[in-house]
Write a protein that holds these residues in place. Structure first.
Motif: not given
Length: 932
Positions: A55-70
């Motif tokens: 779990p610690a070695a994994a990469l997590v990316v998160s954010g409020q992505v606009p619909a046109d940038k999905r």
């Protein structure tokens, strides 16, 4: 020349066979250690990254992505994950969520409806990670007025929701309300799957922090992209396939994992917003790097000792070989043999010893490495330990074999000038010239300085044991500190020579007063030539002391891991709470089958002169029986320390003006207090007047030693201000006069029935409101520590090195005994010709060799005991290259020591018995000696 070399080998086949065995044994063990160090490092790295640290070695990316940038955001996340893991195969999983919605108030208990509402949200979960419990999966083409969704099983049980229910959800962000029609109920197929890192509830379906959140509601991905729901957070999880990763790639992987999240966070063009990207892979690699240093330093220490023992055994055999060939060498020189020619013969013999060992040792390294793993906890690492030995192992084997062979033939090369080895028939010197000059005292001083440096290094913060930090703070293995135990071993062994003259005088005195021929001759020979048996005796001393050091280090390491598990958990099972708990929880935990007592505990911290001290308020009456408290840490009986602060009978309701407490040495040092002093302690927002009633060295579950090694642990901990222990009931009675003043339990220490800890933990983790990570089990902590491949690997090699030491000593001593008997064959022939019975000569040989074996074993045990108790506490370290807490208690099991002594002595004694019982014709012996 080849034929002549083979004739020489045949003439001295006994000694050369012994030399070959010694060379092969030494080369095989050192090559195996080299292969073991490399393979265990690679296997441990892969196991760590794909196991407990995944779990610690994994990469997590998160954010409020606009619909046109999905689309661009998804591509950017996948490319960033590939770069973060330095090109390793990567699996990227995505999770889209809606904004928060409020559940209908009617689902709450009546008493809770006046407070905050319960929340939920929608998410496009990966259905391959789910199993359908009842109903059907939601579709995107359902009725327009309601969103089809599936509910998590645990949430459905609590809220009594079944398929077909329709929920009116209020948008907490001010958007339009939504109707959700429940089509089915699902559960995670594996709640330990890394995928559930993307879910704040971890796949459990319920999460309580400030609000209670149920969910997420599983909806079709098309629904979240349609705009019918409030846009929430989009997350990606990147997990690399670490199969085949070696320790040589750690630096590149660390650099990529450090730079990758920064690049992702800066890519606002690709994501259309600023995202949060993080991974603890660099921290995992740093911790693994330190653990690798500890592992390699341990193997290096035992390897140096083995080299010392092997070198002495080989030189002993070489001296005998040179002595037997002295006449042959003299004859070759007399017949015109040049020194170069004689050296060539010796070199050819050296190749006969080196080549078989250099070829066989790497081939044996794989099976021996697997054998180490099978006899320890390392078998869980799989078949990676059986890999083909790398080129470095072949190089190590070749170098060691050549050095061993050179040591065997070195005396022959040195005597190639024709100098004849003369054996004096008179009384020999009682001590070698270097020892008479004080070389042993000088060696002892050098060993003392190295030991002092080792002790000083282990006591400092940078590194520990044989690991030292440079000026920049980087850690490495210090060769001097690695050699310190071997120097101490050598110094103690050489000092044994000073015991031989007094022992010779005693033997001469006993021989003069005796009546039997065997005892008289044995004492006379020993007093006349005390150094004749010095070589075999020193070999036995080295082997026994080294074996005991290996046994002590191995068993002490095992004991230390169990002690650390006791210290970290404090009880058989420890249940942590997310916050102040309900006192009724104590009764519920005590009612779990298999639990004998449940002790509530309030844990807090307080400031003491700028340091952070832990304060434990424990129900001492319930905790006394099952508290894991080592007696030496309590400065006596732990029960007596707890009894001093426990409530006195008949005074359970009376207010207490001053609370008795148990304080650690570190707390007293930070507070500047002493036993009996009164101090004011801030705990839970209240000030308690405390009297120091008892003092202990450490308190379980407190201080840096209670923090397990993990990537989620803080990189820097506050300065330790010690710990304070008070009785929970007494503290609450002291606060009873203040309004709303009380210390609620924050955790519970459970005492279980013998053998029921695992069942109790399983029951607790299966509860709906339980977080499995909050249930700590002592046996699981011990198994994790004992199964750590970077700790268990070198530990399993220690016993193998002890066995190799016993074998080398047995071979060397047996050859020396045979050589000594052959050297004195003329003397025995004269005694037989004068009428001495064969039985008396057998007793003579047995008495002489038995005396040497006894001296070697006795002195070896004494030196081994002293060195083990002095060195082991300095070289047993944690994975952080620090001294373990609690401190190491040295273990020297008598059974293991007895096996070592038997292994060292049995072969020499058998050889002595065979020689003593061998029938010889004195006429033939005297005629052969006369011909020479």
């Amino acid at each position: 020349m080849t034929g002549f070399v083979l004739l020489r080998v045949r003439a001295h086949r006994l000694l050369l066979t012994a030399a070959l065995l010694a060379v092969l044994l030494t080369t095989s063990v050192l090559a195996t250690l080299a292969a073991f160090s490399g393979s265990i490092g690679d296997a441990a790295l892969q196991g760590t990254l794909q196991g407990r640290s995944a779990p610690a070695a994994a990469l997590v990316v998160s954010g409020q992505v606009p619909a046109d940038k999905r689309a661009s955001a998804d591509a950017a996340a996948r490319e960033g994950a590939r770069k973060t893991f330095a090109g390793l195969p990567v699996t990227v999983r995505k999770l889209e969520r809606s904004g928060p919605y409020a559940l209908p108030r009617g689902l709450q208990a009546p008493a809770a409806r006046a407070g905050d509402p319960d929340l939920t949200d929608f998410a496009a979960l990966d259905r391959s990670r789910l199993s359908l419990v009842s109903g059907a999966w939601p579709k995107a083409t359902g009725p327009r007025e309601a969103v089809e969704a599936a509910f998590p099983e645990e949430a459905a049980k609590r809220l009594k929701i079944t398929p077909g229910a329709v929920l009116d959800l209020a948008d907490r962000l001010g958007g339009k309300p939504v109707k959700a029609r429940i089509t089915g109920v699902y559960r995670p197929m594996d709640s330990a799957d890394l995928y559930w890192q993307l879910d704040p509830a971890g796949g459990r379906g319920v999460r309580t922090v400030v609000f209670t959140t149920y969910g997420p509601l599983l909806a079709d991905p098309a629904v979240l992209a349609s705009g019918r729901l409030t846009t929430g957070e989009t997350s990606w999880l990147g997990a690399a396939d670490y199969t085949g990763v070696t320790t040589g790639r750690m630096d590149a992987l660390r650099a990529a994992a450090t730079e990758g999240p920064r690049a992702l966070a800066a890519d606002t063009a690709g994501f259309g917003t600023t995202v949060n990207a993080y991974t603890s892979l660099p921290t995992v690699l740093d911790q693994t790097d330190r653990a690798l240093l500890v592992s390699r330093s341990t193997l290096s220490i035992v390897a140096v000792q083995l080299v010392l023992l092997a070198a002495y055994a080989l030189l002993l055999v070489a001296r005998l070989l040179s002595s037997e060939r002295s006449g042959e060498t003299e004859l070759l020189r007399a017949r015109g043999g040049s020194r170069r020619r004689i050296a060539g013969l010796a070199a050819a013999e050296a190749l006969l010893l080196a080549v078989p060992a250099a070829v066989a040792a790497p081939l044996l390294a794989g099976p021996l490495t697997r054998l180490f793993a099978d006899r320890s906890a390392l078998d869980a690492l799989g078949p990676g330990l059986d890999a083909t030995p790398p080129p470095t192992v072949w190089l190590v084997a070749a170098a060691v074999a050549l050095c061993c062979a050179a040591a065997v033939v070195a005396p022959a090369l040195a005597s190639g000038d024709g100098a004849m080895v003369s054996l004096r028939k008179g009384r020999a010197a009682t001590l070698p010239a270097p020892v008479r000059a004080g070389a042993d005292i000088g060696l002892l001083l050098i060993a003392g300085v190295a030991y002092w440096q080792l002790d000083r290094q282990t006591g400092e913060g940078a590194g520990g044991g044989a690991i030292a930090g440079d000026r920049s703070g980087a850690l490495g293995i210090d060769p001097l500190l690695v050699a310190a135990p071997a120097l101490a071993l050598l110094a103690g062994t050489v000092l044994t020579l000073r015991l031989l003259p007094p022992a010779a005088k005693l033997a001469e005195r006993r021989a003069a007063g005796g009546r039997g021929l065997p005892a008289a001759l044995a004492g006379w020979q020993f007093s006349r030539r005390p150094l004749r048996g010095a070589g075999p005796v020193l070999l036995l001393v080295l082997a026994v002391a080294m074996g005991m050091l290996a046994i002590g280090q191995s068993d002490s390491w095992d004991r230390s891991q169990r002690d650390q598990a006791d210290f970290r958990t404090g009880a058989t099972v420890r249940v942590l709470g997310a916050g102040p708990g309900d006192r009724a929880q104590t009764d519920r935990l005590a009612a779990v089958p298999g639990v004998r007592a449940a002790a509530p505990v309030h844990r807090a911290s307080t400031d003491v002169a700028g340091r952070t001290a832990a304060v434990l308020a424990v129900d001492t009456r319930r905790a006394a029986e099952g508290m894991l408290f080592r007696p030496d840490l309590a400065n006596g009986s732990p029960a007596a320390r707890l009894e001093a602060i426990a409530p006195k009978p008949g005074r359970h309701s009376a207010p207490v003006p001053r609370i008795p407490a148990v304080a650690t040495d570190a707390y007293l040092a930070a507070a500047g207090a002493e036993k009996g002093d009164a101090v004011a302690v801030m705990i839970g927002g209240f000030t308690l007047d405390v009297t120091i009633a008892e003092v202990v060295r450490e308190l379980p579950t407190t201080g840096p030693g209670a923090v397990s090694v993990s990537a989620t642990a803080p990189a820097a901990t506050p300065q330790d201000g010690g710990a304070l222990l008070v009785d929970l009931d007494t503290a609450n009675r002291s606060l009873s006069a203040r309004p709303n003043a009380s210390l609620a339990p924050t955790e519970w220490w459970l005492t279980t029935e013998p053998g029921r800890a695992a069942a109790v933990a399983e029951t607790l983790r299966a509860r709906p409101d339980a977080d499995p990570a909050q249930v700590l089990v002592r046996d699981e902590a011990a198994a994790e520590l004992l199964g750590d491949p970077l700790g268990a690997g070198p530990n399993s090699a220690l016993m193998a090195v002890a066995a190799a030491a016993a074998a080398l000593a047995a071979v060397g001593f047996a050859v020396s005994s045979a050589g000594s008997t052959r050297e004195r064959s003329a003397e025995f022939g004269v005694l037989r010709a004068l009428g001495a019975p064969r039985r008396q000569l057998a007793r003579l040989i047995a008495a002489e060799q038995g005396l040497l074996v006894g001296i070697g074993l006795l002195v070896g045990v004494l030196i081994g005991t002293v060195l083990t108790r002095a060195v082991v506490p300095l070289v047993v370290l944690t994975g952080r290259a620090e001294r373990p807490v609690p401190a190491v208690l040295v273990e020297l099991p008598l059974g293991h020591v007895a096996l070592l002594l038997a292994g060292v002595a049995v072969l020499p004694l058998l050889i002595v018995a065979a020689i003593a019982l061998r029938r010889t014709d004195p006429a033939v012996t005297l005629r052969t000696q006369g011909d020479h």
